[in-house]
Design a protein around this motif. Structure first.
Motif, PDB file in Angstrom:
ATOM      1  N   LEU A  83       8.178  -3.111 -11.462  1.00  0.00           N
ATOM      2  CA  LEU A  83       7.040  -3.371 -10.633  1.00  0.00           C
ATOM      3  C   LEU A  83       6.079  -3.579 -11.826  1.00  0.00           C
ATOM      4  O   LEU A  83       6.458  -3.697 -12.927  1.00  0.00           O
ATOM      5  N   ASP A  84       5.111  -4.691 -11.291  1.00  0.00           N
ATOM      6  CA  ASP A  84       4.595  -5.557 -11.881  1.00  0.00           C
ATOM      7  C   ASP A  84       2.873  -5.464 -11.442  1.00  0.00           C
ATOM      8  O   ASP A  84       2.570  -5.936  -9.542  1.00  0.00           O
ATOM      9  N   GLY A  85       1.976  -5.763 -11.658  1.00  0.00           N
ATOM     10  CA  GLY A  85       0.274  -5.219 -11.778  1.00  0.00           C
ATOM     11  C   GLY A  85       0.794  -3.555 -10.412  1.00  0.00           C
ATOM     12  O   GLY A  85      -1.011  -3.840  -9.708  1.00  0.00           O
ATOM     13  N   MET A  86       1.546  -2.770 -11.367  1.00  0.00           N
ATOM     14  CA  MET A  86       0.286  -2.081 -10.301  1.00  0.00           C
ATOM     15  C   MET A  86      -0.812  -0.699 -11.002  1.00  0.00           C
ATOM     16  O   MET A  86      -1.208   0.140 -10.025  1.00  0.00           O
ATOM     17  N   HIS A  87      -1.342  -1.029 -11.736  1.00  0.00           N
ATOM     18  CA  HIS A  87      -2.084  -0.070 -11.711  1.00  0.00           C
ATOM     19  C   HIS A  87      -4.113  -1.236 -11.819  1.00  0.00           C
ATOM     20  O   HIS A  87      -4.979  -1.067 -11.798  1.00  0.00           O
ATOM     21  N   LEU A  88      -3.463  -2.217 -10.815  1.00  0.00           N
ATOM     22  CA  LEU A  88      -4.560  -2.962 -10.140  1.00  0.00           C
ATOM     23  C   LEU A  88      -5.406  -2.168  -9.305  1.00  0.00           C
ATOM     24  O   LEU A  88      -5.377  -1.382  -8.072  1.00  0.00           O
ATOM     25  N   GLY A  89      -6.812  -2.579  -8.863  1.00  0.00           N
ATOM     26  CA  GLY A  89      -7.672  -2.209  -7.400  1.00  0.00           C
ATOM     27  C   GLY A  89      -8.303  -1.035  -7.980  1.00  0.00           C
ATOM     28  O   GLY A  89      -8.735  -0.475  -6.525  1.00  0.00           O
ATOM     29  N   GLU A  90      -8.907  -0.291  -9.150  1.00  0.00           N
ATOM     30  CA  GLU A  90      -9.575   0.585  -9.130  1.00  0.00           C
ATOM     31  C   GLU A  90     -10.767   0.717  -7.944  1.00  0.00           C
ATOM     32  O   GLU A  90     -11.185   1.678  -7.380  1.00  0.00           O
ATOM     33  N   GLN A  91     -11.337  -0.548  -7.370  1.00  0.00           N
ATOM     34  CA  GLN A  91     -12.815  -0.456  -7.334  1.00  0.00           C
ATOM     35  C   GLN A  91     -11.963  -1.376  -5.712  1.00  0.00           C
ATOM     36  O   GLN A  91     -13.223  -0.875  -5.005  1.00  0.00           O
ATOM     37  N   LEU A  92     -11.104  -1.686  -5.662  1.00  0.00           N
ATOM     38  CA  LEU A  92     -10.666  -2.212  -3.974  1.00  0.00           C
ATOM     39  C   LEU A  92      -9.745  -1.073  -3.579  1.00  0.00           C
ATOM     40  O   LEU A  92      -9.365  -0.076  -3.385  1.00  0.00           O
ATOM     41  N   LYS A  93     -10.771  -0.970  -2.009  1.00  0.00           N
ATOM     42  CA  LYS A  93     -10.055   0.026  -1.367  1.00  0.00           C
ATOM     43  C   LYS A  93      -9.783  -0.555   0.318  1.00  0.00           C
ATOM     44  O   LYS A  93     -10.104  -1.899   0.661  1.00  0.00           O
ATOM     45  N   LEU A  94      -8.887   0.422   0.966  1.00  0.00           N
ATOM     46  CA  LEU A  94      -7.999   0.832   2.052  1.00  0.00           C
ATOM     47  C   LEU A  94      -7.695   1.680   2.390  1.00  0.00           C
ATOM     48  O   LEU A  94      -8.047   2.904   2.134  1.00  0.00           O
ATOM     49  N   PRO A  95      -7.434   1.945   4.181  1.00  0.00           N
ATOM     50  CA  PRO A  95      -6.940   2.977   4.256  1.00  0.00           C
ATOM     51  C   PRO A  95      -5.946   3.524   3.461  1.00  0.00           C
ATOM     52  O   PRO A  95      -5.013   3.044   3.029  1.00  0.00           O
ATOM     53  N   CYS A  96      -6.097   4.898   3.610  1.00  0.00           N
ATOM     54  CA  CYS A  96      -5.301   6.183   2.809  1.00  0.00           C
ATOM     55  C   CYS A  96      -3.699   5.311   3.639  1.00  0.00           C
ATOM     56  O   CYS A  96      -3.495   5.224   4.366  1.00  0.00           O
ATOM     57  N   SER A  97      -2.752   5.657   2.687  1.00  0.00           N
ATOM     58  CA  SER A  97      -1.721   5.448   2.958  1.00  0.00           C
ATOM     59  C   SER A  97      -1.280   4.377   4.030  1.00  0.00           C
ATOM     60  O   SER A  97      -0.509   4.770   4.883  1.00  0.00           O
TER      61      SER A  97
END
Length: 196
Positions: A83-97
């Protein structure tokens, strides 16, 4: 309350097989079994989602990590995960699941469970307009051929997030790239994605 995306439920075989694998782990390593049981509980809670429809990319990626930890337990030496970059995007939103069912579908469609050797590389990286979610699966002795139909998994993105999907196949590998153009990166995304 159940997730309002009824097609997004975890595969029952995954749940039962994970519980069975955890049961055997209890005899070898109780701490590891406890950690995996906790991951399964978090994953199930997330899939039920308490009615929540929007989430951060970071939250989605953390649940994918939990899912893959459980799959590694089930498949043992038959799968290697990077896995790489899996801590990205705290502020980026998308539909759940949205991303999690894609990963699950790839493993099922490419029949990772009956293949002797699977190598899964999952990378998430920021782009100018959002996120690039890339998954590369290599299998031995050979890969089950054919593109995967992700129309059900991607339907929650319609009208909420622009995306492009690419798939590439060779004899021994499958690569999928999903670029999410997340135009809304604040609470405005919650208003766009949430259903009352």
């Amino acid at each position: 309350m159940f997730n309002k995306q009824p097609d997004s439920a975890l595969n029952p075989h995954f749940i039962f097989n994970s519980m069975n694998a955890i049961r055997y782990t209890i005899f070898e390593d109780q701490d590891k079994a406890s950690e995996l049981l906790s991951e399964l509980a978090h994953l199930l809670r997330y899939k039920l989602a308490d009615g929540k429809i929007a989430t951060s990319v970071h939250n989605e990626l953390s649940h994918i990590t939990q899912y893959l930890s459980l799959e590694q337990l089930r498949l043992e030496e038959r799968i290697t995960v990077k896995l790489d970059g899996m801590h990205l995007g705290e502020q980026l939103k998308l539909p759940c699941s949205v991303l999690l069912p894609i990963v699950e579908k790839i493993l099922h469609e490419k029949d990772a469970y009956s293949v002797f050797e699977n190598t899964l590389n999952l990378t998430c990286s920021a782009t100018d307009s959002g996120v690039l979610f890339s998954l590369h699966l290599a299998q031995s002795p050979k890969l089950k051929q054919g593109d995967i139909d992700f129309s059900n998994e991607l339907s929650p993105l319609d009208g909420a997030v622009k995306y492009t999907l690419k798939q590439e196949l060779t004899t021994n590998s499958y690569k999928m790239e999903l670029e999410l153009c997340l135009l809304y990166t604040s609470d405005a995304a919650d208003d766009l994605l949430c259903v009352d």
